[in-house]
Design a protein around this motif. Structure first.
Motif, PDB file in Angstrom:
ATOM      1  N   THR A 114       0.759  -1.001   0.417  1.00  5.43           N
ATOM      2  CA  THR A 114      -0.525   0.410   0.483  1.00  5.43           C
ATOM      3  C   THR A 114       0.568   1.240   0.062  1.00  5.43           C
ATOM      4  O   THR A 114       2.068   1.259   0.226  1.00  5.43           O
ATOM      5  N   VAL A 115       0.412   2.336  -0.560  1.00  7.23           N
ATOM      6  CA  VAL A 115       1.376   3.483  -0.683  1.00  7.23           C
ATOM      7  C   VAL A 115       0.246   4.497   0.720  1.00  7.23           C
ATOM      8  O   VAL A 115      -0.474   5.109   0.784  1.00  7.23           O
ATOM      9  N   LEU A 116       1.749   4.548   1.510  1.00 10.62           N
ATOM     10  CA  LEU A 116       1.067   5.613   2.489  1.00 10.62           C
ATOM     11  C   LEU A 116       1.804   7.215   1.829  1.00 10.62           C
ATOM     12  O   LEU A 116       3.176   7.654   2.598  1.00 10.62           O
ATOM     13  N   HIS A 117       0.938   8.030   1.865  1.00 10.04           N
ATOM     14  CA  HIS A 117       1.028   8.958   1.192  1.00 10.04           C
ATOM     15  C   HIS A 117       1.467   9.782   2.643  1.00 10.04           C
ATOM     16  O   HIS A 117       1.586  10.253   3.953  1.00 10.04           O
ATOM     17  N   ALA A 118       2.083  11.388   1.696  1.00  9.31           N
ATOM     18  CA  ALA A 118       3.354  12.175   2.879  1.00  9.31           C
ATOM     19  C   ALA A 118       2.329  12.373   4.127  1.00  9.31           C
ATOM     20  O   ALA A 118       3.059  12.919   4.896  1.00  9.31           O
ATOM     21  N   SER A 119       0.343  13.050   3.903  1.00  5.93           N
ATOM     22  CA  SER A 119       0.235  14.253   4.355  1.00  5.93           C
ATOM     23  C   SER A 119      -0.254  12.641   5.903  1.00  5.93           C
ATOM     24  O   SER A 119      -0.492  13.248   7.349  1.00  5.93           O
TER      25      SER A 119
END
Length: 383
Positions: free
Chosen positions: A329-334
């Motif tokens: 999964t992608v853990l976005h910067a926010s």
């Protein structure tokens, strides 16, 4: 055997007065479902042109709970609306090109609306129960058909707007918009039918809302999750189902944190020796259930600092689970830069249970549960 005609449906309950009032609330449910569905779809997207907010921490819990609750309430509303308009399917086509075009638009919009609405409600309820008797992707198909459904709703409202306005502006018992054949009293009065419809929708909500609202769990007999589970938090997929029991409990387990050519490997003991943070965060799943948890672990930002990852970096999180749609999964910067986002090692003051992601899992505020990766094996800065 002949086909029925409008004359075969003489009940006064099948009236524009009832249809418009039920349709109004059905439209509200569809609108809420559509907007909250867009939120959920965007939250799960691998790329976010506009950062998805990490606050309030309960935001996704509320929007997805509303999505499922309003979708459930729409079921009895749709059934009653279809019952009231059913006779119009058997009326003769209009004469004259303009009335005929409007008639065809109305019939076409109703046909598409009914098909899309039935598909959305049926597939949505099946998803809530985690039952997938189909081979297509639920998420992409449900999203695409949502646009078809909302478009057909708007077209239907545009075509029927004069009738809707007249019906809502008059008393519910006003016969001005009744079909000529609608002359026989029904088993209920029109107000009685409407009250029964609101009651049915209310019962449907109460029977399912406990998945999101803990206070309603004792009366929500149809809720897909009761709130029970290891460490008082429900589980969607167990370690056994994910086939990670051996790798997750192995003494050879190491978490890899990487940024380009810089990387470190950490055992669970190494992670426990780092500064720990504790936060109360809900976990909320697309099926509509949610639960609060007190999570303890290492802030993801602290781990990224160990490999020199700059702020504003998106992160790829990989699970020990070898197959499935969310193994990476992608853990976005926010989220990655938020101090409340943890690589959790404990839940409720106790070590994570195996089914909750032991030896380590991601937990972030205001994020879909399906992205809160369990059994984390690798955290890598996305390039």
């Amino acid at each position: 055997m002949r086909l029925p005609t409008e004359d075969d449906f003489p009940s006064r309950l099948r009236s524009a007065a009832v249809t418009a009032r039920v349709g109004l609330w059905l439209g509200v449910c569809f609108a809420v479902c559509f907007v909250t569905g867009l939120v959920s779809h965007y939250a799960q997207a691998p790329d976010h042109p506009v950062p998805f907010p990490a606050s309030p921490v309960w935001g996704y819990r509320v929007t997805q709970g509303l999505h499922v609750v309003t979708g459930t309430a729409a079921v009895p509303l749709l059934l009653v609306k279809l019952w009231t308009v059913y006779p119009r399917l058997f009326r003769r086509p209009e004469r004259g090109w303009r009335p005929l075009v409007l008639d065809l638009l109305e019939r076409g919009s109703v046909l598409i609306l009914v098909a899309a609405a039935v598909f959305q409600l049926a597939s949505g309820l099946a998803n809530s129960a985690q039952w997938y008797p189909w081979s297509f992707s639920f998420r992409t198909t449900h999203y695409a058909v949502a646009w078809v459904a909302i478009g057909s709703v708007l077209l239907h409202v545009a075509v029927k707007l004069p009738v809707i306005r007249a019906a809502l502006g008059a008393d519910v018992d006003d016969p001005a918009l009744d079909r000529p054949a609608a002359t026989r009293p029904g088993v209920l009065t029109r107000r009685g039918l409407l009250r029964t419809t609101w009651l049915a929708a209310g019962v449907a909500v109460l029977a399912t809302a406990g998945s999101t609202v803990p206070l309603l769990r004792r009366v929500s007999v149809l809720a897909v999750r009761s709130g029970d589970g290891p460490q008082d938090v429900p589980v969607n997929k167990s370690a056994s189902a994910a086939r990670v029991t051996a790798s997750a409990t192995s003494g050879a387990y190491r978490l890899v944190v990487a940024n380009g050519d810089r990387s470190i490997e950490l055992s669970r003991s190494d992670l426990l020796a780092m500064p720990q943070s504790t936060h109360d965060l809900p976990i909320a799943c697309v099926e509509g259930w949610s639960a609060n948890g007190t999570w303890t672990g290492v802030p993801v930002r602290h781990l990224l600092d160990q490999v020199g990852a700059p702020r504003g970096s998106d992160v790829l999180v990989t699970s020990l689970q070898e197959s499935g749609p969310f193994t990476t999964t992608v853990l976005h910067a926010s989220f990655a830069d938020d101090d409340r986002t943890l690589l959790a090692l404990a839940l409720g003051g106790e070590p994570l249970s195996l089914d909750h992601g032991f030896p380590a899992r991601v937990i972030a505020p205001d994020r879909p549960g399906v992205l809160q990766t369990k059994w984390v094996a690798r955290i890598e800065v996305r390039t």
